[in-house]
Enzyme design. Structure first.
Site, short mmCIF file in Angstrom:
data_model
loop_
_atom_site.label_atom_id
_atom_site.label_comp_id
_atom_site.label_asym_id
_atom_site.label_seq_id
_atom_site.Cartn_x
_atom_site.Cartn_y
_atom_site.Cartn_z
N ASP A 19 0.83 -1.21 0.00
CA ASP A 19 0.00 0.00 0.00
C ASP A 19 0.86 1.26 0.00
O ASP A 19 1.99 1.25 0.50
CB ASP A 19 -0.92 -0.03 1.23
CG ASP A 19 -2.11 0.90 1.08
OD1 ASP A 19 -2.40 1.33 -0.06
OD2 ASP A 19 -2.75 1.20 2.10
N ASN A 67 -11.04 -2.60 -5.51
CA ASN A 67 -10.28 -1.57 -6.23
C ASN A 67 -10.93 -1.16 -7.57
O ASN A 67 -10.55 -0.15 -8.16
CB ASN A 67 -8.83 -2.01 -6.47
CG ASN A 67 -7.98 -1.97 -5.21
OD1 ASN A 67 -7.07 -2.78 -5.03
ND2 ASN A 67 -8.23 -1.02 -4.32
C1 IPE Z 1 -5.47 -2.81 -0.33
O1 IPE Z 1 -5.15 -1.48 -0.42
C2 IPE Z 1 -5.45 -3.46 -1.69
C3 IPE Z 1 -4.12 -3.62 -2.29
C4 IPE Z 1 -2.99 -3.33 -1.74
C5 IPE Z 1 -4.12 -4.20 -3.61
P1 IPE Z 1 -6.28 -0.35 -0.58
O2 IPE Z 1 -5.56 0.94 -0.69
O3 IPE Z 1 -7.22 -0.70 -1.65
O4 IPE Z 1 -7.03 -0.48 0.81
P2 IPE Z 1 -7.94 0.58 1.59
O5 IPE Z 1 -8.96 1.11 0.60
O6 IPE Z 1 -7.04 1.67 2.06
O7 IPE Z 1 -8.54 -0.19 2.72
C1 IPE Z 2 -1.66 0.26 -3.39
O1 IPE Z 2 -1.43 1.62 -3.38
C2 IPE Z 2 -1.92 -0.27 -4.78
C3 IPE Z 2 -3.30 -0.71 -5.01
C4 IPE Z 2 -4.26 -0.72 -4.13
C5 IPE Z 2 -3.63 -1.17 -6.35
P1 IPE Z 2 -2.62 2.66 -3.36
O2 IPE Z 2 -2.96 3.03 -4.75
O3 IPE Z 2 -3.75 2.18 -2.53
O4 IPE Z 2 -1.91 3.88 -2.64
P2 IPE Z 2 -2.56 4.90 -1.60
O5 IPE Z 2 -3.14 4.10 -0.48
O6 IPE Z 2 -3.62 5.67 -2.35
O7 IPE Z 2 -1.43 5.75 -1.16
MG MG Z 3 -4.18 2.34 -0.54
#
Ligand code: IPE
Ligand code: IPE
Ligand code: MG
Length: 255
Positions: A19, A67
């Site tokens: 993340d 997502n």
């Molecule tokens: C979890 O991260 C999913 C992945 C790392 C693929 P998200 O960024 O989607 O999770 P939330 O929305 O902060 O819970």
């Molecule tokens: C994780 O990084 C990747 C996916 C969930 C696909 P994020 O895109 O969630 O990054 P933040 O949480 O917005 O920083």
């Molecule tokens: Mg995230």
């Protein structure tokens, strides 16, 4: 880095909630897509580092069933990266003897990605090094729903209801055969041991639907660093923290 501790008690299976890609990019005034691009480079580095450290299974949370709620541009960009990665990295897997696996709902992915994913699994199936499980279109609740559906399918194909039980009003034939073990056998990858350690980067304290069944007794390690900034040193920090944990699984250890 306490490498002694990490070799003394090494997790067999590590899961990573990768993340912080978006925040990494936003902090630099860049588009979120740049964060995903950097995140992919990190994933490659960490796969190599985990393999070198002797981890047997590495589950990477790539894209969740939730997502899809993101902007279409971002989703398309991530899917494009995944496709390119699957198409181009066979040499990297071969060099590291890495076997690619998948967890998640493949039917919800584009035909192209599903094909590349299946091809990568076929191409690497005989490699005896670390297994990398790509959680792609993965949701833990969704996996349990799909497991229950498979279980029902198997039941009705293999064992038609016993007429005498039905006639006597005995409802036992189906519900009585359901145990934790039966559900576990219908999950996506029943042969893979449950994760010992789940790492989440970018400092969030939640699981976001990652492996809820399998990680029920996993140890958690939250790293404040954003995923594109992650490296081998952070991985060893997590492995060292794990080596210092006492896992009781509900039991009480003698003093
Ligand atoms: C979890 O991260 C999913 C992945 C790392 C693929 P998200 O960024 O989607 O999770 P939330 O929305 O902060 O819970
Ligand atoms: C994780 O990084 C990747 C996916 C969930 C696909 P994020 O895109 O969630 O990054 P933040 O949480 O917005 O920083
Ligand atoms: Mg995230």
């Amino acid at each position: 880095m306490n490498t002694k501790a990490s070799t003394a008690k090494l997790p067999v299976h590590v899961g990573i909630i990768m993340d912080g890609n978006g925040r990494w990019a936003q902090e630099r005034g860049m588009a979120r897509s740049q964060g995903h691009l950097e995140g992919l480079k990190t994933a490659r580095r960490i796969v190599a580092a985990a393999s070198k450290a002797g981890i047997r299974y590495l589950s990477l949370f790539v894209f969740s069933t939730e997502n899809w709620k993101r902007a279409k541009d971002e989703v398309d960009f991530i899917m494009g990266l995944v496709k390119q990665h699957l198409m181009r990295e066979l040499d990297f897997y071969r060099q590291n003897r890495i076997r690619i696996r998948h967890t998640g709902d493949i039917s919800g992915l584009s035909a192209e990605i599903a094909r590349e994913l299946q091809q990568a699994q076929r191409d690497t199936k005989d490699f005896d090094g670390m297994q990398v499980v790509l959680a792609l279109n993965y949701g833990g609740r969704d996996e349990i729903v799909r497991a229950v559906r498979r279980l029902l399918d198997d039941h009705f194909h293999e064992a038609p209801p016993d007429k005498t039980q039905a006639a006597s009003g005995n409802q036992c034939s189906m519900p009585c055969s359901i145990t934790e073990d039966v559900i576990a056998r219908h999950l996506d990858n029943p042969d893979i041991p449950y994760p010992d350690l789940i790492i989440r980067t970018a400092g969030e304290y939640r699981t976001s639907n990652f492996l809820p069944w399998q990680a029920a007794y996993a140890e958690y390690f939250i790293s404040p660093a954003l995923w594109p900034d992650w490296n081998e040193t952070f991985l060893h920090e997590a492995l060292d923290a794990y080596a210092g944990r006492e896992r009781r699984f509900g039991a009480v250890h003698a003093p």
